[in-house]
Write a protein that holds these residues in place. Sequence first.
Motif, mmCIF file in Angstrom:
data_model
loop_
_atom_site.group_PDB
_atom_site.id
_atom_site.type_symbol
_atom_site.label_atom_id
_atom_site.label_comp_id
_atom_site.label_asym_id
_atom_site.label_seq_id
_atom_site.Cartn_x
_atom_site.Cartn_y
_atom_site.Cartn_z
ATOM 1 N N VAL A 95 3.761 11.661 -10.105
ATOM 2 C CA VAL A 95 3.489 11.408 -11.520
ATOM 3 C C VAL A 95 4.719 10.997 -12.314
ATOM 4 C CG1 VAL A 95 1.445 12.861 -11.648
ATOM 5 C CG2 VAL A 95 3.697 13.865 -12.080
ATOM 6 N N LYS A 117 -6.266 -0.474 -7.794
ATOM 7 C CA LYS A 117 -7.060 0.358 -6.893
ATOM 8 C C LYS A 117 -6.700 0.150 -5.438
ATOM 9 C CE LYS A 117 -10.970 0.198 -10.035
ATOM 10 N NZ LYS A 117 -12.294 -0.376 -10.242
ATOM 11 N N ARG A 145 1.997 5.143 -16.301
ATOM 12 C CA ARG A 145 0.764 4.495 -15.870
ATOM 13 C C ARG A 145 0.206 3.579 -16.954
ATOM 14 N NH1 ARG A 145 2.361 7.715 -12.209
ATOM 15 N NH2 ARG A 145 1.004 8.515 -10.625
ATOM 16 N N GLU A 187 -4.660 0.263 -13.801
ATOM 17 C CA GLU A 187 -4.745 0.846 -12.458
ATOM 18 C C GLU A 187 -4.950 -0.224 -11.399
ATOM 19 O OE1 GLU A 187 -7.504 3.930 -9.849
ATOM 20 O OE2 GLU A 187 -8.060 3.452 -11.900
ATOM 21 N N ASP A 208 0.824 -1.206 0.000
ATOM 22 C CA ASP A 208 0.000 0.000 0.000
ATOM 23 C C ASP A 208 0.860 1.259 0.000
ATOM 24 O OD1 ASP A 208 -2.740 0.983 0.003
ATOM 25 O OD2 ASP A 208 -2.282 1.777 2.003
ATOM 26 N N SER A 210 0.950 6.550 -6.864
ATOM 27 C CA SER A 210 -0.178 7.438 -7.148
ATOM 28 C C SER A 210 0.152 8.899 -6.905
ATOM 29 C CB SER A 210 -1.379 7.050 -6.285
ATOM 30 O OG SER A 210 -1.755 5.730 -6.554
ATOM 31 N N ALA A 211 1.015 9.172 -5.933
ATOM 32 C CA ALA A 211 1.312 10.548 -5.542
ATOM 33 C C ALA A 211 2.366 11.212 -6.426
ATOM 34 C CB ALA A 211 1.777 10.579 -4.087
ATOM 35 N N LEU A 222 2.081 1.648 -3.480
ATOM 36 C CA LEU A 222 0.974 2.077 -4.328
ATOM 37 C C LEU A 222 0.685 3.558 -4.123
ATOM 38 C CD1 LEU A 222 -1.152 1.268 -6.403
ATOM 39 C CD2 LEU A 222 -2.633 0.595 -4.495
ATOM 40 N N PHE A 223 0.733 4.024 -2.869
ATOM 41 C CA PHE A 223 0.553 5.450 -2.587
ATOM 42 C C PHE A 223 1.650 6.267 -3.264
ATOM 43 C CE2 PHE A 223 1.676 9.223 -0.165
ATOM 44 C CZ PHE A 223 0.482 9.935 -0.260
#
Length: 132
Positions: free
Chosen positions: A99, A109, A104, A107, A89, A96-97, A92-93
Amino acid sequence: MNDRELDLTEAQKAIKAKYPAITKKYEYLDHTADVQLHSWGDSLEEAFEQCAMAMFGYMTDTETVEPIDTIEVESEGEDMESLLFHFLDDWLFKFSADVFFIPRGTEVKAITYSAMQIHDKKKPEIFVIIDI
């Protein structure tokens, strides 16, 4: 071995050609609605690393990512399952945070506890389902 066919740009193909192939100690297992990651290693630490690589490998072709920086995460857990959950996690954060982390694609989730297994024996193995 190509786990998934990805539509690579010429720039991505050029980056991929510059570096040796990544040693993959993971695979994707069929699951009804999501994806089950299966990773292994010579140590539990390597199995955790390979699990993160499997997650990123599902989102993009990791061999097209130019290594220009080192990123670290520190994760904590009350037991091995919660440590694995938070480890994935946290990555993953980070993905996502930032760029500029990796390109990408598919996705992811969330990480799930569903059917999570960690085997720390002769050949450490991990099974985890990710929600796509």
